[in-house]
Design a protein around this motif. Structure first.
Motif, PDB file in Angstrom:
ATOM      1  N   LYS A 152       0.833  -1.211   0.000  1.00  0.00           N
ATOM      2  CA  LYS A 152       0.000   0.000   0.000  1.00  0.00           C
ATOM      3  C   LYS A 152       0.866   1.259   0.000  1.00  0.00           C
ATOM      4  O   LYS A 152       2.031   1.230   0.402  1.00  0.00           O
ATOM      5  CB  LYS A 152      -0.928   0.013   1.213  1.00  0.00           C
ATOM      6  CG  LYS A 152      -0.188   0.287   2.537  1.00  0.00           C
ATOM      7  CD  LYS A 152      -0.309   1.708   2.963  1.00  0.00           C
ATOM      8  CE  LYS A 152       0.791   2.393   3.672  1.00  0.00           C
ATOM      9  NZ  LYS A 152       1.858   1.918   4.367  1.00  0.00           N
ATOM     10  N   GLU A 162      -0.761  11.039   5.875  1.00  0.00           N
ATOM     11  CA  GLU A 162      -0.056  10.258   6.901  1.00  0.00           C
ATOM     12  C   GLU A 162       0.254  11.152   8.111  1.00  0.00           C
ATOM     13  O   GLU A 162       0.356  12.373   7.983  1.00  0.00           O
ATOM     14  CB  GLU A 162       1.242   9.607   6.381  1.00  0.00           C
ATOM     15  CG  GLU A 162       2.184  10.471   5.607  1.00  0.00           C
ATOM     16  CD  GLU A 162       1.797  10.543   4.138  1.00  0.00           C
ATOM     17  OE1 GLU A 162       1.034  11.485   3.825  1.00  0.00           O
ATOM     18  OE2 GLU A 162       2.249   9.728   3.344  1.00  0.00           O
ATOM     19  N   SER A 198      -3.055   4.124  13.185  1.00  0.00           N
ATOM     20  CA  SER A 198      -4.344   4.751  12.871  1.00  0.00           C
ATOM     21  C   SER A 198      -5.315   3.704  12.366  1.00  0.00           C
ATOM     22  O   SER A 198      -6.528   3.865  12.483  1.00  0.00           O
ATOM     23  CB  SER A 198      -4.149   5.812  11.797  1.00  0.00           C
ATOM     24  OG  SER A 198      -3.724   5.201  10.594  1.00  0.00           O
ATOM     25  N   THR A 240       8.396   2.937  11.629  1.00  0.00           N
ATOM     26  CA  THR A 240       7.182   3.742  11.782  1.00  0.00           C
ATOM     27  C   THR A 240       6.946   4.118  13.244  1.00  0.00           C
ATOM     28  O   THR A 240       6.623   5.259  13.573  1.00  0.00           O
ATOM     29  CB  THR A 240       5.979   2.941  11.260  1.00  0.00           C
ATOM     30  OG1 THR A 240       6.209   2.690   9.876  1.00  0.00           O
ATOM     31  CG2 THR A 240       4.676   3.685  11.420  1.00  0.00           C
TER      32      THR A 240
HETATM   33  O1  PMV Z   1       5.063   3.687   7.635  1.00  0.00           O
HETATM   34  P1  PMV Z   1       3.762   3.250   7.129  1.00  0.00           P
HETATM   35  O2  PMV Z   1       3.586   3.304   5.680  1.00  0.00           O
HETATM   36  O3  PMV Z   1       3.251   1.997   7.719  1.00  0.00           O
HETATM   37  O4  PMV Z   1       2.680   4.371   7.453  1.00  0.00           O
HETATM   38  C1  PMV Z   1       2.474   4.910   8.657  1.00  0.00           C
HETATM   39  C2  PMV Z   1       1.385   5.912   8.514  1.00  0.00           C
HETATM   40  C3  PMV Z   1       1.273   6.809   9.707  1.00  0.00           C
HETATM   41  O5  PMV Z   1       0.227   7.711   9.428  1.00  0.00           O
HETATM   42  C4  PMV Z   1       2.557   7.590   9.894  1.00  0.00           C
HETATM   43  C5  PMV Z   1       0.978   6.019  10.961  1.00  0.00           C
HETATM   44  C6  PMV Z   1      -0.409   5.422  11.004  1.00  0.00           C
HETATM   45  O6  PMV Z   1      -0.613   4.541  11.856  1.00  0.00           O
HETATM   46  O7  PMV Z   1      -1.285   5.832  10.242  1.00  0.00           O
END
Ligand code: PMV
Length: 314
Positions: free
Chosen positions: A11, A17, A147, A193
């Motif tokens: 994804k 984000e 989230s 993350t």
């Molecule tokens: O690092 P990724 O792609 O898994 O994305 C994290 C997205 C955030 O908004 C930074 C954290 C979240 O839980 O939504």
């Protein structure tokens, strides 16, 4: 030997984000070129064997470490079905790069949960909604305070407009009017993350008003982007990506490597570019057209992108 297989895509987060963690809308899309695939097979020995050939790992469920995400996913299915699993092999393969913002953890969890619930003939637990809910529990291991957008987009496998809220997240899979041609370029810098999200939280605690204004601005961008996606307005989308990137820089989640690739893509003709995911490394995305795709890709490689691949979101 009876076998069941399921897969889930990678994804990208198109808009919103970080702000999404604080209740602002965000938009994510599946990246179907890369996938996690899980195969469940009945086997002779007692117990559940977990195998990840790409990582050179094989171990018994009972030996798994406390925060092992595969073991957590199996346990969640055991809890949901009220059964203790045994005489089973769970094999996980993935072409999704790890820790680069492409949702490898969420996709692996979703594929495992879907394969296992189907294998147990629990179609009621294999629905998008149920897979999404269980995969969210696994995401907590990777993210701390996720989230929920990652597990949602990989479970539904459609572009999704998402708002984290109580008692139930707003999940709106939606159709986009014109295909989006994206380049996804990896900085080659691994970024956890959990750490980046934790750092944003500390900054928000120290400067609430300023951060909440920034999150709200990202939320408005995500709303405008949904309208532009539904209208097929790629020029507007490019401008919104650039605007979103400015806010992400202000939140300190960008990096020199990301900004170099973003600037390169824009100079080479991209309509817009931004980091995608947690930031401080991982991937950036550039919105291109079929005409500019090759030249932007070449420029990104020349600028030191670790890996660049094209993805069409439809
Ligand atoms: O690092 P990724 O792609 O898994 O994305 C994290 C997205 C955030 O908004 C930074 C954290 C979240 O839980 O939504």
């Amino acid at each position: 030997m009876e076998q069941t297989q399921a897969s889930a895509p990678g994804k990208i987060i198109l808009f919103g984000e970080h702000a999404v963690v604080y209740g602002q809308p965000a938009i994510a899309a599946p990246v179907t070129q890369v996938r996690a695939t899980v195969t469940i097979a009945n086997s002779e020995p007692a117990g559940v064997r977990l195998i990840a050939p790409d990582l050179g790992k094989a171990y018994w469920l009972t030996e798994a470490q406390e925060h092992d995400p595969l073991a957590r996913a199996v346990r969640l299915v055991e809890e949901a079905t009220g059964s203790t699993l045994s005489q089973m092999t769970v094999t996980v393969r993935s072409t999704i790069p790890i820790a680069s913002g492409l949702g490898s953890g969420a996709a692996t969890a979703a594929a495992l949960i879907r394969a296992l619930t189907r294998h147990l003939s629990r179609q009621d637990l294999a629905s998008d909604e149920q897979v999404c809910a269980l995969a969210y529990e696994v995401e907590k291991i990777h993210h701390g305070t996720p989230s929920g957008i990652d597990n949602t987009v990989v479970a539904y496998e459609q572009p999704v407009y998402f708002v984290r809220q109580e008692p139930k997240n707003l999940i709106e899979p939606f159709a986009i009017a014109a295909p989006l041609h994206l380049l996804i370029a990896d900085t080659g810098v691994r970024s956890a993350t959990r750490h980046v999200v934790g750092d944003v939280r500390r900054q928000w605690q120290a400067e609430r008003a300023r951060f909440e204004e920034m999150f709200a601005a990202c939320g408005r961008i995500a709303q405008a982007a949904r309208t532009a996606l539904e209208a097929g307005d790629v020029m507007e989308l490019g401008a919104l990506m650039d605007e979103n990137q400015q806010w992400l820089e202000a939140m300190t989640v960008s990096s020199a490597e990301l900004e170099k690739l973003i600037a390169t893509a824009r100079t080479a003709g991209a309509l817009g570019a931004k980091l995608s995911g947690a930031g401080r490394g991982g991937n950036m995305i550039a919105l291109v057209t079929p005409e500019t795709q090759t030249s932007v890709r070449q420029a990104l490689i020349k600028a030191g992108a670790f890996d660049v691949f094209a993805s069409t979101v439809e």
